[in-house]
Design a protein around this motif. Sequence first.
Motif, PDB file in Angstrom:
ATOM      1  N   ILE B  83     -55.354  -2.290  -0.533  1.00  0.00           N
ATOM      2  CA  ILE B  83     -56.806  -2.320  -0.758  1.00  0.00           C
ATOM      3  C   ILE B  83     -57.140  -1.385  -1.915  1.00  0.00           C
ATOM      4  N   ARG B  85     -55.365  -0.429  -4.385  1.00  0.00           N
ATOM      5  CA  ARG B  85     -54.947  -0.924  -5.703  1.00  0.00           C
ATOM      6  C   ARG B  85     -55.958  -1.921  -6.259  1.00  0.00           C
ATOM      7  N   GLY B  86     -56.453  -2.813  -5.376  1.00  0.00           N
ATOM      8  CA  GLY B  86     -57.491  -3.757  -5.818  1.00  0.00           C
ATOM      9  C   GLY B  86     -58.757  -3.016  -6.204  1.00  0.00           C
ATOM     10  N   LEU B  87     -59.090  -2.019  -5.392  1.00  0.00           N
ATOM     11  CA  LEU B  87     -60.287  -1.216  -5.636  1.00  0.00           C
ATOM     12  C   LEU B  87     -60.161  -0.450  -6.952  1.00  0.00           C
ATOM     13  N   ILE B  89     -58.758  -1.337  -9.629  1.00  0.00           N
ATOM     14  CA  ILE B  89     -59.086  -2.229 -10.753  1.00  0.00           C
ATOM     15  C   ILE B  89     -60.600  -2.315 -10.927  1.00  0.00           C
ATOM     16  N   ALA B  90     -61.324  -2.369  -9.807  1.00  0.00           N
ATOM     17  CA  ALA B  90     -62.771  -2.597  -9.872  1.00  0.00           C
ATOM     18  C   ALA B  90     -63.574  -1.316 -10.109  1.00  0.00           C
ATOM     19  N   LEU B  91     -63.026  -0.184  -9.721  1.00  0.00           N
ATOM     20  CA  LEU B  91     -63.802   1.067  -9.799  1.00  0.00           C
ATOM     21  C   LEU B  91     -63.890   1.611 -11.228  1.00  0.00           C
ATOM     22  N   PRO B  92     -64.989   2.297 -11.552  1.00  0.00           N
ATOM     23  CA  PRO B  92     -65.014   3.049 -12.805  1.00  0.00           C
ATOM     24  C   PRO B  92     -63.834   4.017 -12.813  1.00  0.00           C
ATOM     25  N   LYS B  95     -63.763   7.533 -11.054  1.00  0.00           N
ATOM     26  CA  LYS B  95     -63.823   7.689  -9.582  1.00  0.00           C
ATOM     27  C   LYS B  95     -62.420   7.921  -9.038  1.00  0.00           C
ATOM     28  N   PHE B 267     -51.861   2.491 -13.611  1.00  0.00           N
ATOM     29  CA  PHE B 267     -52.007   1.072 -13.276  1.00  0.00           C
ATOM     30  C   PHE B 267     -53.249   0.415 -13.887  1.00  0.00           C
ATOM     31  N   ILE B 271     -53.504  -2.140 -16.997  1.00  0.00           N
ATOM     32  CA  ILE B 271     -53.959  -3.534 -16.816  1.00  0.00           C
ATOM     33  C   ILE B 271     -55.163  -3.812 -17.721  1.00  0.00           C
ATOM     34  N   TRP B 272     -56.160  -2.932 -17.668  1.00  0.00           N
ATOM     35  CA  TRP B 272     -57.381  -3.208 -18.439  1.00  0.00           C
ATOM     36  C   TRP B 272     -57.145  -3.149 -19.936  1.00  0.00           C
TER      37      TRP B 272
END
Lengths: 391, 284
Positions: B83, B85-87, B89-92, B95, B267, B271-272
């Motif tokens: 969870i 790791r997915g988060l 990617i989405a978090l600023p 954080k 990570f 990715i980004w």
Amino acid sequence: MKRYLETGNFAITEGALLAGCRFFCGYPITPATELAEAMSKRLPQIGGVYLQAEDECAAMHLCIGASLGGMKAMTATSGPGYILYADPFGWAIGCEMPLVVLNSGRVGPVSGITGAPGQGEFYLTRYPTQGGNFESVVLAPNSAQECMLMVCEAFYLSERLRMPITVLADQLITDGMEDISVPENEAEMKEMGIRTYPRKHHAGPDFYPHTDALDIPPVQMGIGAGGLCSDWTPTPEGYDIEEVSDHHKHAYRLIYKVRNNRSLFNHHYEKKFMDDDPDLVVVSYGTPSRVVNTAVGKARSQGLKVGALRLINLWPFPDELFKRATTYLSVELNWDGELVREVQRAASKDSKVHFLGSCGDLPTIPDLLETFEKILKNQPLARKDWVLEVW
Amino acid sequence: MATQYSSSALVDNYLRKRKIPSTACSGCGLGINHKIVIQAIEELHLSVNDIVWGTSIGCAGRQTFATWQGDGFAGTHGRAYAIARGLRIALPRDKKIILTVGDGDAFGIGLLHLIHSARSNADMTVIVNDNLGYQSTGGQFGFTTPQGVKTDSSPYGMFEHNLMSEGMDVMHILKGAGATFLARHVCMDGAEAVESVKKAILNPGFSLVHMPYPCPTNFASRHLGSRNAVNIFNWMKERSAPLGKETPDTIWATGIYHDAVGSRSEFSDHIWSTVNKIRRTGAL
Ligand code: SF4
């Protein structure tokens, strides 16, 4: 509008991107791998992320994490992977996290035949996790074009209902090449009936009200609202609690936010030759419905009063479509009969319900015509000797 | 020298009063571990909004879920790392994610996800609150239960090969998997543990701090025949020593095991930045 001769997987990918999906995480499995491959190519082009997880359980949890952070996420698998989603599926249901899951069915049980279509997960999509006390929403397209539309619709419903939604396809639909039109702007999307719903941000610390209300933004991490969610029974603020009365309220919401808002999706079915109260109604979903539609058309030209009812929203089961007392035939891509049991349950007690199964291969039109005729003449169905005669 | 903070100030600044005191048994070492983490946060001058707090199951999950004033989640068994790791990617990017989990969750059911979080060097700080077995379910042995210990499911003494015996150490696995910061402290380590947790939080990559703590209720009552917290605290203290000062009785060598901060890209950064490059140029 751009036209392509492409696979269902291509259509699903484009549909997801139109719906705002910017995160995909999966684990390779036939026949859903090509969808992952298409996502790995397309998502970075438009600023999205594709990830490959260590297993299916992780894949869906990664999607949950992305959704928890405010992204629209999707995953795809086949039956053997879908069963491994049981754990994260439960979390997403309980935490009310929007997510879209594609299941491209193949022949089972277990690994079965990797490259042949099957419909063995009808019930599994209804009960994709343990514990009960929830309702599920499942959509079943029967063409590549509809795959695109249904994936968009799944994202729309998933945001409004705040829950994971399954699109149940099969290997023939996802791998088959077909003519696909992809809209290029919002006007064209509207013209095709595509509804979209943006991810809204959780404004306060509350987890949910104990109501069936729609359009409550999911809990989002990282915006500092003090949002909480867990796999335990929550209080309205999201604290964990071991009180049956709180669990009752939690379950009420999980069940009735779907059941009481069925008008959102209960138009998802297709009727053919159903206007004159046919003597035999052939029920199906997914790929078999394409053969059924042709066979029913042929039967009509031969004077048989047969109609076809194709289900697109499988769950909650559209009981209301089976009110009329008549004879039903459920045509499915499995040998054990799954849809037929729901038809039996939903049909009025004066109805007769028959089953025709096949597996890995579609029923043929002559087979179907022969079955229609026999049922209408009250003759026993031609069965292979290991198939049950009576349901 | 680390500043000593009063518990009440830490509670006011960071914790939800409704959850204090926690539902952990009296004498449990978990609260001390939790305080070490909160103190590290305070010393780094981080605010409630800087951190997303995740937990999972067992004593460590149940007792720490929703105690953090800010955003918090609890994952199912062993899945908080996936969870997160997915988060991630989405978090600023600014954080921070802190996961306070148990030993069964991290080193048993979640080990695969933990390894892949380390592999990808996802920026998260995993605090493994190790109560030496499955105490929430009544006291069964786990993968870090010391050899010979009697539990409800090891009535002849723990005799299975595990991750803390025969020269094996779960830290080796995590180091090999690519973790960029690893430390171990027993809960009695106090200020030293706070310093390690601070380093872990500051590492822009995967960090794990293994923090064994005493469970008087199940572990101690089965193995030592007493729920007296003093006995189990002493028993653990006798079996821990700073790295390099181990004795034959040492089970937990404490201190920083591996510091490779900054050695690999993180990570989500990786990715980004890759996605942005593909988006700009259509290729890598
Ligand atoms: S069972 Fe043991 S570890 Fe769990 S809360 Fe009680 S004392 Fe702590």
